[in-house]
Design a protein around this motif. Structure first.
Motif, mmCIF file in Angstrom:
data_model
loop_
_atom_site.group_PDB
_atom_site.id
_atom_site.type_symbol
_atom_site.label_atom_id
_atom_site.label_comp_id
_atom_site.label_asym_id
_atom_site.label_seq_id
_atom_site.Cartn_x
_atom_site.Cartn_y
_atom_site.Cartn_z
ATOM 1 N N LEU A 57 0.754 -1.302 -0.144
ATOM 2 C CA LEU A 57 0.229 0.176 0.189
ATOM 3 C C LEU A 57 0.720 1.395 0.285
ATOM 4 C CD1 LEU A 57 -2.489 -0.775 2.736
ATOM 5 C CD2 LEU A 57 -3.025 -1.451 0.102
ATOM 6 N N GLY A 58 2.092 1.384 0.443
ATOM 7 C CA GLY A 58 2.882 2.362 0.486
ATOM 8 C C GLY A 58 2.607 3.320 1.760
ATOM 9 N N PRO A 59 3.605 3.793 2.767
ATOM 10 C CA PRO A 59 3.389 4.138 4.084
ATOM 11 C C PRO A 59 2.062 4.870 4.167
ATOM 12 C CG PRO A 59 4.632 5.129 2.755
ATOM 13 C CD PRO A 59 4.923 4.378 1.689
ATOM 14 N N SER A 60 1.441 6.245 3.316
ATOM 15 C CA SER A 60 0.222 6.492 4.198
ATOM 16 C C SER A 60 -0.470 5.581 4.118
ATOM 17 C CB SER A 60 0.237 8.153 3.218
ATOM 18 O OG SER A 60 -0.113 7.344 2.084
ATOM 19 N N ARG A 61 -0.694 4.700 3.245
ATOM 20 C CA ARG A 61 -1.844 4.422 2.857
ATOM 21 C C ARG A 61 -1.732 3.150 4.255
ATOM 22 N NH1 ARG A 61 -4.200 3.202 -3.395
ATOM 23 N NH2 ARG A 61 -2.143 2.215 -3.177
ATOM 24 N N ALA A 62 -0.971 2.412 4.496
ATOM 25 C CA ALA A 62 -1.119 1.340 5.464
ATOM 26 C C ALA A 62 -1.233 1.723 6.574
ATOM 27 C CB ALA A 62 0.531 1.330 4.916
ATOM 28 N N LYS A 63 -0.852 3.172 7.015
ATOM 29 C CA LYS A 63 -1.241 3.990 8.085
ATOM 30 C C LYS A 63 -2.690 3.743 8.720
ATOM 31 C CE LYS A 63 -0.393 8.320 11.569
ATOM 32 N NZ LYS A 63 0.780 8.974 11.182
ATOM 33 N N ARG A 64 -3.346 3.970 8.315
ATOM 34 C CA ARG A 64 -5.034 4.200 8.025
ATOM 35 C C ARG A 64 -5.832 2.077 8.213
ATOM 36 N NH1 ARG A 64 -10.622 4.500 5.558
ATOM 37 N NH2 ARG A 64 -11.780 4.356 7.661
ATOM 38 N N ALA A 65 -4.323 1.583 7.143
ATOM 39 C CA ALA A 65 -5.273 0.352 6.823
ATOM 40 C C ALA A 65 -5.188 -1.031 8.503
ATOM 41 C CB ALA A 65 -4.992 -0.020 6.000
ATOM 42 N N VAL A 66 -4.058 0.041 8.920
ATOM 43 C CA VAL A 66 -2.980 -0.935 9.678
ATOM 44 C C VAL A 66 -4.033 -0.666 11.068
ATOM 45 C CG1 VAL A 66 -0.819 -1.535 11.052
ATOM 46 C CG2 VAL A 66 -0.857 -1.837 8.869
ATOM 47 N N THR A 67 -3.815 0.515 11.223
ATOM 48 C CA THR A 67 -4.529 1.242 12.461
ATOM 49 C C THR A 67 -5.892 0.990 13.250
ATOM 50 O OG1 THR A 67 -4.086 3.416 12.480
ATOM 51 C CG2 THR A 67 -5.440 3.429 13.969
ATOM 52 N N GLU A 68 -6.542 0.112 11.183
ATOM 53 C CA GLU A 68 -7.813 -0.186 11.372
ATOM 54 C C GLU A 68 -8.025 -1.833 11.551
ATOM 55 O OE1 GLU A 68 -10.794 1.598 12.262
ATOM 56 O OE2 GLU A 68 -9.708 3.373 11.447
ATOM 57 N N LEU A 69 -7.027 -1.948 10.702
ATOM 58 C CA LEU A 69 -6.508 -3.822 11.417
ATOM 59 C C LEU A 69 -6.874 -4.318 12.665
ATOM 60 C CD1 LEU A 69 -5.509 -6.746 10.792
ATOM 61 C CD2 LEU A 69 -3.636 -5.495 10.731
ATOM 62 N N ALA A 70 -5.569 -3.170 13.540
ATOM 63 C CA ALA A 70 -5.760 -3.213 14.622
ATOM 64 C C ALA A 70 -6.780 -3.340 15.581
ATOM 65 C CB ALA A 70 -4.359 -2.309 15.637
ATOM 66 N N CYS A 71 -7.804 -1.939 16.025
ATOM 67 C CA CYS A 71 -9.199 -1.992 16.093
ATOM 68 C C CYS A 71 -9.249 -3.372 15.826
ATOM 69 C CB CYS A 71 -9.847 -1.077 15.695
ATOM 70 S SG CYS A 71 -8.602 0.414 16.630
ATOM 71 N N TRP A 72 -9.744 -4.281 14.575
ATOM 72 C CA TRP A 72 -10.479 -4.960 14.130
ATOM 73 C C TRP A 72 -9.591 -6.239 15.300
ATOM 74 C CZ3 TRP A 72 -9.262 -8.852 10.405
ATOM 75 C CH2 TRP A 72 -10.243 -9.819 9.993
ATOM 76 N N VAL A 73 -8.656 -6.449 15.118
ATOM 77 C CA VAL A 73 -8.314 -7.674 16.049
ATOM 78 C C VAL A 73 -8.369 -7.735 18.060
ATOM 79 C CG1 VAL A 73 -6.143 -8.947 16.573
ATOM 80 C CG2 VAL A 73 -6.071 -8.339 14.079
ATOM 81 N N ARG A 74 -8.466 -6.256 17.781
ATOM 82 C CA ARG A 74 -8.620 -6.331 19.556
ATOM 83 C C ARG A 74 -10.109 -6.676 19.663
ATOM 84 N NH1 ARG A 74 -7.674 -0.927 20.516
ATOM 85 N NH2 ARG A 74 -5.789 -0.964 18.982
ATOM 86 N N ALA A 75 -10.810 -6.544 18.810
ATOM 87 C CA ALA A 75 -12.444 -5.970 18.813
ATOM 88 C C ALA A 75 -12.337 -8.458 18.492
ATOM 89 C CB ALA A 75 -13.665 -5.934 17.821
ATOM 90 N N VAL A 76 -11.939 -8.721 18.423
ATOM 91 C CA VAL A 76 -11.702 -10.146 17.863
ATOM 92 C C VAL A 76 -11.701 -10.742 19.069
ATOM 93 C CG1 VAL A 76 -11.433 -12.576 16.650
ATOM 94 C CG2 VAL A 76 -11.955 -9.708 14.900
ATOM 95 N N ARG A 77 -10.176 -11.027 19.926
ATOM 96 C CA ARG A 77 -9.745 -11.074 21.154
ATOM 97 C C ARG A 77 -10.676 -10.437 21.687
ATOM 98 N NH1 ARG A 77 -5.157 -9.874 22.852
ATOM 99 N NH2 ARG A 77 -5.216 -12.045 23.422
ATOM 100 N N SER A 78 -11.685 -9.584 22.397
ATOM 101 C CA SER A 78 -12.068 -9.145 23.149
ATOM 102 C C SER A 78 -13.376 -9.939 23.107
ATOM 103 C CB SER A 78 -12.184 -7.714 24.396
ATOM 104 O OG SER A 78 -12.611 -7.106 22.108
ATOM 105 N N SER A 79 -13.785 -10.603 21.966
ATOM 106 C CA SER A 79 -15.235 -10.798 21.908
ATOM 107 C C SER A 79 -15.135 -12.263 21.698
ATOM 108 C CB SER A 79 -16.390 -10.124 20.600
ATOM 109 O OG SER A 79 -16.279 -8.961 20.621
ATOM 110 N N ALA A 80 -13.769 -12.930 21.925
ATOM 111 C CA ALA A 80 -13.887 -14.023 20.889
ATOM 112 C C ALA A 80 -14.430 -15.056 22.649
ATOM 113 C CB ALA A 80 -13.077 -14.471 21.013
#
Length: 174
Positions: A57-80
């Protein structure tokens, strides 16, 4: 290359191998790396994930995607209500939980609400999936804004195969 390409590995489980540069690849590898990072506390896991996103993605697009990825994975873990499984970083295919995670994001991008609910329930083993769905939508939007669109085939192949137990979809959990 079709999303359906399968190989046998890891004690007879089937792994799905999307192209190493597509949206499905990014979701699966990101999910794997962030889960491993949370489980082990090893920053190298997150660095591996960041490097894949930055490469594609390149650094600028990767930054937002990875931020949202981390939030999603955290939500999956806390709900599991169970341990979410994943393969090690170097594996070329994805295990059933990783495939379900890919299917969840594909369902979000393709506006398949019943499939999203089914994927979130199957992935977490819990009825508390609203935070997971909200975070999945934000992550799917970030990927779409970065021109990373998951195919409808990813939703249909994984969800239909799991529901029916047929060869066309996800392998049965062992």
């Amino acid at each position: 290359m079709s999303f359906h390409k399968r190989i046998d590995e890891h004690a007879g489980q089937r792994a799905f191998i999307p192209p190493r540069s597509g949206a499905e690849w990014l979701v699966g590898v990101g999910f794997r790396c962030w889960l491993a990072g949370y489980d082990t506390g090893d920053i190298a896991c997150w660095e591996n994930g960041w490097n894949e996103y930055n490469r594609i993605l390149g650094p600028s697009r990767a930054k937002r995607a990875v931020t949202e990825l981390a939030c999603w994975v955290r939500a999956v873990r806390s709900s599991a209500s169970r341990k979410i499984e994943y393969y090690p970083f170097g594996c070329s295919g994805f295990c059933p939980d990783e495939c379900m995670a890919i299917s969840l994001i594909a369902a979000s991008q393709n506006h398949r609400c019943p499939a999203m609910q089914a994927c979130a329930l199957a992935l977490t083993g819990s009825d508390l999936v609203e935070p997971v769905i909200d975070a999945a939508n934000a992550f799917a939007d970030a990927l779409q804004e970065a021109d990373q669109c998951l195919s409808q085939e990813a939703v249909a192949a994984l969800v239909a195969g799991k529901a029916t137990g047929r060869e066309g979809g996800i392998a049965d959990r062992r």
